[in-house]
Design a protein around this motif. Structure first.
Motif, PDB file in Angstrom:
ATOM      1  N   UNK A 130     -50.307  27.245  -5.010  1.00 11.70           N
ATOM      2  CA  UNK A 130     -51.051  28.201  -5.842  1.00 11.70           C
ATOM      3  C   UNK A 130     -51.431  27.591  -7.198  1.00 11.70           C
ATOM      4  N   UNK A 131     -52.426  26.737  -7.178  1.00 14.90           N
ATOM      5  CA  UNK A 131     -52.862  25.987  -8.357  1.00 14.90           C
ATOM      6  C   UNK A 131     -53.707  26.868  -9.274  1.00 14.90           C
ATOM      7  N   UNK A 132     -54.826  27.351  -8.773  1.00 19.30           N
ATOM      8  CA  UNK A 132     -55.636  28.339  -9.474  1.00 19.30           C
ATOM      9  C   UNK A 132     -56.447  27.902 -10.667  1.00 19.30           C
ATOM     10  N   UNK A 133     -56.310  26.674 -11.123  1.00 21.27           N
ATOM     11  CA  UNK A 133     -57.039  26.244 -12.318  1.00 21.27           C
ATOM     12  C   UNK A 133     -58.543  26.212 -12.066  1.00 21.27           C
ATOM     13  N   UNK A 134     -59.320  26.689 -13.047  1.00 19.42           N
ATOM     14  CA  UNK A 134     -60.785  26.695 -12.945  1.00 19.42           C
ATOM     15  C   UNK A 134     -61.370  25.401 -13.493  1.00 19.42           C
ATOM     16  N   UNK A 135     -62.576  25.085 -13.037  1.00 19.98           N
ATOM     17  CA  UNK A 135     -63.352  23.942 -13.526  1.00 19.98           C
ATOM     18  C   UNK A 135     -62.579  22.624 -13.473  1.00 19.98           C
ATOM     19  N   UNK A 136     -61.881  22.416 -12.381  1.00 18.21           N
ATOM     20  CA  UNK A 136     -61.151  21.163 -12.199  1.00 18.21           C
ATOM     21  C   UNK A 136     -62.160  20.114 -11.759  1.00 18.21           C
ATOM     22  N   UNK A 137     -62.380  19.125 -12.626  1.00 19.43           N
ATOM     23  CA  UNK A 137     -63.361  18.098 -12.260  1.00 19.43           C
ATOM     24  C   UNK A 137     -62.681  16.942 -11.530  1.00 19.43           C
ATOM     25  N   UNK A 158     -47.470  20.897  -8.173  1.00 16.36           N
ATOM     26  CA  UNK A 158     -47.633  19.945  -7.076  1.00 16.36           C
ATOM     27  C   UNK A 158     -46.327  19.315  -6.615  1.00 16.36           C
ATOM     28  N   UNK A 159     -45.388  19.145  -7.528  1.00 15.04           N
ATOM     29  CA  UNK A 159     -44.185  18.396  -7.203  1.00 15.04           C
ATOM     30  C   UNK A 159     -42.939  19.250  -6.990  1.00 15.04           C
ATOM     31  N   UNK A 160     -43.101  20.564  -6.920  1.00 17.85           N
ATOM     32  CA  UNK A 160     -41.939  21.388  -6.592  1.00 17.85           C
ATOM     33  C   UNK A 160     -41.553  21.094  -5.150  1.00 17.85           C
ATOM     34  N   UNK A 161     -40.274  21.174  -4.814  1.00 21.82           N
ATOM     35  CA  UNK A 161     -39.862  20.884  -3.431  1.00 21.82           C
ATOM     36  C   UNK A 161     -40.624  21.725  -2.397  1.00 21.82           C
ATOM     37  N   UNK A 162     -40.897  22.974  -2.709  1.00 19.65           N
ATOM     38  CA  UNK A 162     -41.591  23.852  -1.763  1.00 19.65           C
ATOM     39  C   UNK A 162     -43.026  23.396  -1.502  1.00 19.65           C
ATOM     40  N   UNK A 163     -43.715  22.897  -2.521  1.00 21.43           N
ATOM     41  CA  UNK A 163     -45.138  22.568  -2.394  1.00 21.43           C
ATOM     42  C   UNK A 163     -45.422  21.117  -2.028  1.00 21.43           C
ATOM     43  N   UNK A 164     -44.436  20.257  -2.102  1.00 19.95           N
ATOM     44  CA  UNK A 164     -44.646  18.836  -1.805  1.00 19.95           C
ATOM     45  C   UNK A 164     -45.116  18.688  -0.359  1.00 19.95           C
ATOM     46  N   UNK A 165     -46.267  18.072  -0.184  1.00 20.93           N
ATOM     47  CA  UNK A 165     -46.824  17.871   1.153  1.00 20.93           C
ATOM     48  C   UNK A 165     -47.505  19.095   1.744  1.00 20.93           C
ATOM     49  N   UNK A 166     -47.708  20.134   0.942  1.00 26.64           N
ATOM     50  CA  UNK A 166     -48.362  21.353   1.436  1.00 26.64           C
ATOM     51  C   UNK A 166     -49.783  21.033   1.906  1.00 26.64           C
ATOM     52  N   UNK A 167     -50.228  21.634   3.025  1.00 29.15           N
ATOM     53  CA  UNK A 167     -51.555  21.322   3.559  1.00 29.15           C
ATOM     54  C   UNK A 167     -52.712  22.147   2.996  1.00 29.15           C
ATOM     55  N   UNK A 168     -52.393  23.163   2.183  1.00 30.93           N
ATOM     56  CA  UNK A 168     -53.424  24.059   1.656  1.00 30.93           C
ATOM     57  C   UNK A 168     -53.314  24.089   0.131  1.00 30.93           C
ATOM     58  N   UNK A 169     -54.458  24.039  -0.534  1.00 36.48           N
ATOM     59  CA  UNK A 169     -54.515  24.137  -1.992  1.00 36.48           C
ATOM     60  C   UNK A 169     -55.375  25.338  -2.345  1.00 36.48           C
ATOM     61  N   UNK A 170     -54.862  26.195  -3.228  1.00 39.97           N
ATOM     62  CA  UNK A 170     -55.658  27.314  -3.737  1.00 39.97           C
ATOM     63  C   UNK A 170     -56.050  26.974  -5.163  1.00 39.97           C
TER      64      UNK A 170
END
Length: 192
Positions: A13-20, A54-66
């Motif tokens: 659950x990243x959610x940041x806008x305007x990520x270039x 990105x580096x939390x144990x739960x999200x490491x290697x996650x296949x989906x990015x929001x």
């Protein structure tokens, strides 16, 4: 390219806008022509924070990015989807994507799912603790709570992703027609 049909897994659950693309993979990492190893250096400014998403144990290697609105804006660099893919990302969900990034992501087998902000907000909330399912065949994103969000996808891109066809794969699929044409050309125009 790996075929994409249905993907169930952890969503970051990243959610940041305007990520270039420079945020995804800065210019100093663009000297390589290898697609491997870029995941480790992706999002370096954000990953400086030890508590980054990105580096939390739960999200490491996650296949989906929001992500947030206008994801992948900025310069055209194929290294950005290479870095995402090397992180394990197979699908990105956001309200909108930059056009050039969209083309580069598709060519590298990453499905981009464009949904309204309200749907993205709901998926962000669910993704904090639960997996999501992205189904390309039915063009839906679902949650364990019966949320179901439909998305549009270009029919040609859908065909290519479902069948794991990149530009080389599309050409190889026409091998018989190409060989037939070459044989006919050699017979009808031997001077060529």
């Amino acid at each position: 390219m790996q075929a994409f049909t249905t993907l169930t897994g952890t969503a970051i659950p990243f959610g940041m806008k305007n990520v270039d693309t420079d945020v995804i993979i800065p210019a100093q990492y663009l000297k390589t022509v290898s697609r491997t190893g870029l995941g480790k250096v992706a999002f370096p400014a954000i990953r400086k924070d030890p508590d980054n998403v990105f580096d939390t144990p739960r999200n490491k290697g996650a296949p989906i990015l929001i992500a947030g609105d206008n994801f992948g804006c900025g310069s055209s660099r194929e290294h950005a989807p290479w870095a995402l893919a090397d992180m394990g990302i197979r699908a990105v969900i956001a309200p909108s994507f930059a056009d050039i990034f969209s083309g580069n992501a598709f060519k590298n087998g990453i499905l981009l799912v464009q949904l309204p902000q309200e749907a993205v907000d709901r998926l962000m909330a669910v993704a904090a603790e639960h997996p999501l399912t992205v189904d390309l065949e039915s063009q839906t994103v679902t949650t364990p709570f019966q949320d179901r969000f439909s998305f549009e996808v270009d029919p040609f891109r859908k065909h290519c992703l479902l069948n794991g066809l990149d530009e080389i794969g599309l050409t190889l699929a026409m091998d018989g027609a190409i060989a037939s044409h070459e044989a006919r050309l050699g017979r009808d125009r031997p001077w060529i």
